[in-house]
Design a protein around this motif. Structure first.
Motif: not given
Ligand SMILES: Cc1ncc(COP(=O)(O)O)c(C=O)c1O
Length: 381
Positions: A63, A159, A309
């Motif tokens: 991201l 996800q 969450y």
């Molecule tokens: C919606 C969402 N965005 C971003 C992330 C970030 O991914 P990561 O944990 O691989 O950095 C996650 C997962 O943990 C997520 O569920």
């Protein structure tokens, strides 16, 4: 005990292939980037219907780099959902841009396109729809508004591996799509991992530089880059798992159908799959007003659950500086107060699901309701 997820069952199923893939990397002594990563990038990009994949160390990095590659920085605004894992918003913050929230559709839990246009200002540069729980955001109006208002669309598909909206793959709709391979994801590494997928040759080139110290050639750093490289061991494991992903997704969807049938007629509503969407059920979300009591009751009956969450991002202390208060994004706030995630994984048996729903019905039966002490549903209470 019925666990919330069961990574061991999956590993035992693919053990010989995974062990051989890991041994192959050990034998090659190529531990980061390299042929395994390149092969996985190609295979996963194809899975998303895209030309390029750029493997990185986490979904958060995917991201972050997508926004940087789009030229986003201080003074810009990026719109997203307040009901997401904090990483979405953190990635915006890392660039120096300001996160701006648009409330969710209360049924689908994803950014409500009806609120998007009103949130756009002259500073808005991008929108990050989050395909939360494995349900794609309502992309047609989001893409239309973004095109008309010249916004970059970066999908948070962390996800949503294999999810679809009107037959279009998650990650395959915006300029860039971002994935996480965190172990518990539908496609999970044995450690951390992430990827950006795109059709744009220039973006792919920029992303590749950013993830490896901004170098165009070795030691020639043309961008202020990062060490966000994907490890070869993770790519090797992910290649084995990618071959099973469609079957696992179908198993999740089958389990979701079974939960739906078992819940029918009872007080708990099954989650809604948007029309023309392929939900991949990373999370199977139900709602309960007295969530903590229900969660404790289920735990006492051997059913492990999760909450995704408990706080919307605009109510987290870390982002208090954005200046939001209670009631600013009411659908996100109610969802955060009520959501409960039931056990969900491809290997989940019908018997286990029947036991989960039996426990749910037992705890929510009319005669029992008064036994459950009401919980604080208001955030910050
Ligand atoms: C919606 C969402 N965005 C971003 C992330 C970030 O991914 P990561 O944990 O691989 O950095 C996650 C997962 O943990 C997520 O569920």
């Amino acid at each position: 005990m019925i666990p919330f997820v069961d990574l061991r069952a999956q590993y035992l199923d693919i053990k010989s292939e995974v062990d051989a893939a890991i041994q192959g990397v050990l034998d090659s002594c190529q531990f980061t980037l390299g042929p395994e990563v390149e092969a996985f990038e190609e295979e996963f990009a194809a899975f998303c219907g895209r030309r390029y994949g750029v493997g990185v160390n986490t979904g958060t990095s995917a991201l972050h780099l997508s926004l940087l590659a789009a030229g986003i920085g201080p003074g810009d605004e990026v719109i997203t959902s307040p009901f997401t894992f904090v990483a979405t918003v953190a990635a915006i913050h890392y660039t120096g841009a300001r996160p701006v929230f648009v409330d969710i559709d209360p049924q689908a839990y994803t950014l409500d396109p009806a609120g998007l246009e009103a949130a756009i200002t002259p500073r808005t540069r991008a929108v990050i729809p989050v395909h939360l729980y494995g349900q794609p955001a309502d992309m047609t109006p989001i893409l239309e508004i973004a095109r008309r208002r010249r916004l970059v669309v970066v999908e948070d598909a962390c996800q949503a591996h294999g999810a679809e909206d009107h037959g279009r793959r998650a990650g395959g709709m915006g300029e860039m799509g971002c994935f996480s391979f965190y172990p518990g994801k539908n496609l999970g590494a044995y450690g951390e991992g992430g990827m950006v997928v795109t059709d744009d040759t220039n973006l792919a080139h920029t992303l590749r530089m950013f993830r490896d110290w901004g170098a165009e050639t070795k030691y020639h750093h043309v961008l202020k880059g990062y060490n966000y490289r994907l490890e070869s061991l993770q790519a090797a494991v992910l290649r084995v798992k990618l071959r099973r992903l469609e079957a696992w997704t179908e198993a999740r969807r089958q389990a979701a159908r079974r939960y739906g049938e078992l819940l029918e007629g009872g007080p708990i509503a099954a989650p809604v799959e948007r029309r023309d969407a392929r939900h991949v059920y990373h999370v199977y979300a139900i709602r309960a007003e007295r969530r903590s009591q229900l969660q404790a009751g289920l735990a006492a009956r051997g059913v492990q659950t999760g909450v995704h969450y408990p706080f919307p991002v605009h109510r987290l202390p870390a982002y208090a500086d954005l200046g939001h208060g209670p009631g600013d994004f009411p659908h996100a706030e109610v969802a955060a107060a009520q959501e409960l995630s039931l056990p969900m994984y491809p290997e989940l048996s019908g018997d286990a699901q029947a036991r989960v729903v039996e426990a749910l019905h037992d705890l929510t039966a009319p005669g029992r309701r008064d036994d459950i002490v009401p919980t604080a549903t208001a955030l910050g209470a």
